[in-house]
Scaffold this motif. Sequence first.
Motif, PDB file in Angstrom:
ATOM      1  N   ALA A  30       4.124   2.860   6.400  1.00  0.00           N
ATOM      2  CA  ALA A  30       2.634   3.068   6.126  1.00  0.00           C
ATOM      3  C   ALA A  30       2.625   3.041   4.610  1.00  0.00           C
ATOM      4  CB  ALA A  30       2.056   4.114   6.877  1.00  0.00           C
ATOM      5  N   PRO A  31       1.447   2.810   4.120  1.00  0.00           N
ATOM      6  CA  PRO A  31       1.333   2.814   2.405  1.00  0.00           C
ATOM      7  C   PRO A  31       1.835   4.527   1.970  1.00  0.00           C
ATOM      8  CG  PRO A  31      -0.546   1.692   3.340  1.00  0.00           C
ATOM      9  CD  PRO A  31       0.173   2.230   4.219  1.00  0.00           C
ATOM     10  N   SER A  32       1.303   5.553   2.523  1.00  0.00           N
ATOM     11  CA  SER A  32       1.558   6.860   2.198  1.00  0.00           C
ATOM     12  C   SER A  32       3.114   7.036   2.498  1.00  0.00           C
ATOM     13  CB  SER A  32       0.850   7.815   3.276  1.00  0.00           C
ATOM     14  OG  SER A  32       0.989   7.361   4.509  1.00  0.00           O
ATOM     15  N   GLU A  33       3.797   6.514   3.411  1.00  0.00           N
ATOM     16  CA  GLU A  33       5.235   6.651   3.613  1.00  0.00           C
ATOM     17  C   GLU A  33       5.978   6.078   2.500  1.00  0.00           C
ATOM     18  OE1 GLU A  33       4.851   6.919   8.404  1.00  0.00           O
ATOM     19  OE2 GLU A  33       5.419   5.170   7.483  1.00  0.00           O
ATOM     20  N   ILE A  34       5.444   4.836   1.967  1.00  0.00           N
ATOM     21  CA  ILE A  34       6.257   4.213   0.962  1.00  0.00           C
ATOM     22  C   ILE A  34       6.008   4.923  -0.234  1.00  0.00           C
ATOM     23  CG2 ILE A  34       6.141   1.989  -0.479  1.00  0.00           C
ATOM     24  CD1 ILE A  34       5.124   0.601   2.040  1.00  0.00           C
ATOM     25  N   MET A  35       5.004   5.258  -0.632  1.00  0.00           N
ATOM     26  CA  MET A  35       4.692   5.789  -1.895  1.00  0.00           C
ATOM     27  C   MET A  35       5.303   7.487  -1.695  1.00  0.00           C
ATOM     28  SD  MET A  35       2.750   9.077  -2.721  1.00  0.00           S
ATOM     29  CE  MET A  35       2.731   9.856  -4.364  1.00  0.00           C
ATOM     30  N   MET A  36       5.671   8.247  -0.548  1.00  0.00           N
ATOM     31  CA  MET A  36       6.188   9.461  -0.792  1.00  0.00           C
ATOM     32  C   MET A  36       7.803   9.153  -0.718  1.00  0.00           C
ATOM     33  SD  MET A  36       6.267  12.741  -0.307  1.00  0.00           S
ATOM     34  CE  MET A  36       4.494  13.320   0.178  1.00  0.00           C
ATOM     35  N   PHE A 183       6.194  12.961 -10.517  1.00  0.00           N
ATOM     36  CA  PHE A 183       6.614  12.740  -9.398  1.00  0.00           C
ATOM     37  C   PHE A 183       6.382  13.910  -8.360  1.00  0.00           C
ATOM     38  CE2 PHE A 183       9.714   8.922 -10.505  1.00  0.00           C
ATOM     39  CZ  PHE A 183       8.617   8.175 -11.091  1.00  0.00           C
ATOM     40  N   PHE A 184       6.685  15.137  -8.694  1.00  0.00           N
ATOM     41  CA  PHE A 184       6.650  16.062  -7.948  1.00  0.00           C
ATOM     42  C   PHE A 184       5.163  16.312  -7.634  1.00  0.00           C
ATOM     43  CE2 PHE A 184       5.444  20.898  -7.865  1.00  0.00           C
ATOM     44  CZ  PHE A 184       6.351  21.254  -7.041  1.00  0.00           C
ATOM     45  N   TYR A 185       4.214  16.103  -8.518  1.00  0.00           N
ATOM     46  CA  TYR A 185       2.749  16.506  -8.341  1.00  0.00           C
ATOM     47  C   TYR A 185       2.092  15.430  -7.408  1.00  0.00           C
ATOM     48  CZ  TYR A 185       2.134  20.990 -10.758  1.00  0.00           C
ATOM     49  OH  TYR A 185       2.314  22.183 -11.136  1.00  0.00           O
ATOM     50  N   GLY A 186       2.830  14.230  -7.388  1.00  0.00           N
ATOM     51  CA  GLY A 186       2.320  12.936  -6.709  1.00  0.00           C
ATOM     52  C   GLY A 186       2.823  13.421  -5.288  1.00  0.00           C
ATOM     53  N   MET A 187       3.849  13.906  -5.023  1.00  0.00           N
ATOM     54  CA  MET A 187       4.527  13.952  -3.729  1.00  0.00           C
ATOM     55  C   MET A 187       3.479  15.422  -3.020  1.00  0.00           C
ATOM     56  SD  MET A 187       8.355  13.838  -3.783  1.00  0.00           S
ATOM     57  CE  MET A 187       8.734  14.794  -4.935  1.00  0.00           C
ATOM     58  N   LEU A 188       3.374  16.302  -4.089  1.00  0.00           N
ATOM     59  CA  LEU A 188       2.590  17.602  -3.451  1.00  0.00           C
ATOM     60  C   LEU A 188       1.245  17.209  -3.175  1.00  0.00           C
ATOM     61  CD1 LEU A 188       2.743  20.710  -3.386  1.00  0.00           C
ATOM     62  CD2 LEU A 188       1.995  20.865  -5.562  1.00  0.00           C
ATOM     63  N   THR A 189       0.517  16.426  -3.779  1.00  0.00           N
ATOM     64  CA  THR A 189      -0.926  15.874  -3.763  1.00  0.00           C
ATOM     65  C   THR A 189      -1.113  14.890  -2.642  1.00  0.00           C
ATOM     66  OG1 THR A 189      -0.814  14.419  -5.565  1.00  0.00           O
ATOM     67  CG2 THR A 189      -1.792  16.433  -6.082  1.00  0.00           C
ATOM     68  N   MET A 190       0.067  14.588  -2.011  1.00  0.00           N
ATOM     69  CA  MET A 190       0.179  13.503  -1.188  1.00  0.00           C
ATOM     70  C   MET A 190       0.122  14.195   0.513  1.00  0.00           C
ATOM     71  SD  MET A 190      -0.138  10.127  -0.625  1.00  0.00           S
ATOM     72  CE  MET A 190      -0.496   9.696   1.128  1.00  0.00           C
ATOM     73  N   ILE A 195      -1.147  15.842   6.466  1.00  0.00           N
ATOM     74  CA  ILE A 195      -1.428  16.522   7.286  1.00  0.00           C
ATOM     75  C   ILE A 195      -2.765  16.198   8.047  1.00  0.00           C
ATOM     76  CG2 ILE A 195      -2.087  19.128   7.503  1.00  0.00           C
ATOM     77  CD1 ILE A 195      -0.399  19.661   5.318  1.00  0.00           C
ATOM     78  N   ILE A 196      -3.890  15.629   7.203  1.00  0.00           N
ATOM     79  CA  ILE A 196      -5.138  15.636   7.742  1.00  0.00           C
ATOM     80  C   ILE A 196      -5.273  14.090   8.430  1.00  0.00           C
ATOM     81  CG2 ILE A 196      -7.529  15.364   7.147  1.00  0.00           C
ATOM     82  CD1 ILE A 196      -7.044  17.416   4.829  1.00  0.00           C
ATOM     83  N   PHE A 197      -4.732  13.036   7.855  1.00  0.00           N
ATOM     84  CA  PHE A 197      -5.247  11.758   8.289  1.00  0.00           C
ATOM     85  C   PHE A 197      -3.835  11.060   9.265  1.00  0.00           C
ATOM     86  CE2 PHE A 197      -7.533  12.152   4.508  1.00  0.00           C
ATOM     87  CZ  PHE A 197      -8.970  12.180   4.827  1.00  0.00           C
ATOM     88  N   GLN A 198      -2.675  11.139   8.682  1.00  0.00           N
ATOM     89  CA  GLN A 198      -1.719  10.439   9.212  1.00  0.00           C
ATOM     90  C   GLN A 198      -0.273  11.000   8.922  1.00  0.00           C
ATOM     91  OE1 GLN A 198      -0.933   6.400   7.671  1.00  0.00           O
ATOM     92  NE2 GLN A 198      -0.194   5.608   9.900  1.00  0.00           N
ATOM     93  N   PRO A 199       0.266  11.589  10.137  1.00  0.00           N
ATOM     94  CA  PRO A 199       1.597  12.145   9.726  1.00  0.00           C
ATOM     95  C   PRO A 199       2.488  11.101   9.615  1.00  0.00           C
ATOM     96  CG  PRO A 199       1.289  12.284  12.307  1.00  0.00           C
ATOM     97  CD  PRO A 199      -0.062  11.543  11.357  1.00  0.00           C
ATOM     98  N   PHE A 200       3.819  11.470   8.911  1.00  0.00           N
ATOM     99  CA  PHE A 200       4.863  10.612   8.711  1.00  0.00           C
ATOM    100  C   PHE A 200       5.553  10.159   9.940  1.00  0.00           C
ATOM    101  CE2 PHE A 200       8.919   8.987   7.142  1.00  0.00           C
ATOM    102  CZ  PHE A 200       8.624   8.523   5.742  1.00  0.00           C
ATOM    103  N   ARG A 201       5.498   8.930  10.360  1.00  0.00           N
ATOM    104  CA  ARG A 201       5.937   8.722  11.696  1.00  0.00           C
ATOM    105  C   ARG A 201       7.128   7.372  11.619  1.00  0.00           C
ATOM    106  NH1 ARG A 201      -0.208   7.286  14.358  1.00  0.00           N
ATOM    107  NH2 ARG A 201      -0.926   9.433  14.444  1.00  0.00           N
TER     108      ARG A 201
END
Length: 242
Positions: A30-36, A183-190, A195-201
Amino acid sequence: MKYHILAAITALIWGSTLVSSKLLLEAGMAPSEIMMCRFLLGYLFLWILYPHTHRIQNWRDEGLFCLMGFFGGTVYFLSENTALYYTQATNVSLICATVPLVTAVMSHFLIKGERLTTHFFIGSIIAFSGVTLVVLNGNFVLKLNPMGDILTFIAVISWGIYCVLQKLLKEDYSAFFITRNIFFYGMLTMLPYFIIFQPFRFPLEGFCQPVVWGNLCFLGLIASAICYYFWNLAINNIGVVK
């Protein structure tokens, strides 16, 4: 001149990241997983390259770090990568080509000493025309998709905000430290998104695929850690508009 070269190298490398992101999306990430994943790799790599820290001078600087991580990390990558679900890579490439112009206009109004000139607008028109010719490759076929195109515009604006915030930050910190904090705050704000929309799957065994770990290493170590470092150096030394 060396900072112009660093900026040019960064632009060339970032121009290829859309392909890597597309391959990872097709592999099931997922896009969020790639970014994290790319930010986590970049964050750890920068600790290896620069195992030192700085004392952040005030809450203003801490807030700027947080906002830079949010706009230059979470918002930018989440919106750009998600846009690939809804629209063609051609559309994303063309819209992202407006980043320099949007960033320069923001800088003109928000940063002292950053001014737009006639040469800038002429150069922007020539550059955008060149990008258009290369991307379309003689086939003018654009399929508009409001959702995908709007997400890409959000990415463009968020990157412009990131560059402006970078210039507002005091030059009392090393570029390595700045990049690592982003990078730290990028991960933190992600994290709220997971939690709300899509867990890491994405399954752990999926990382064994060469297409996955190969592209993640490229995105995390080179396109993120090294290129963000180069870009931050360039902004500090030659300015946002250039």
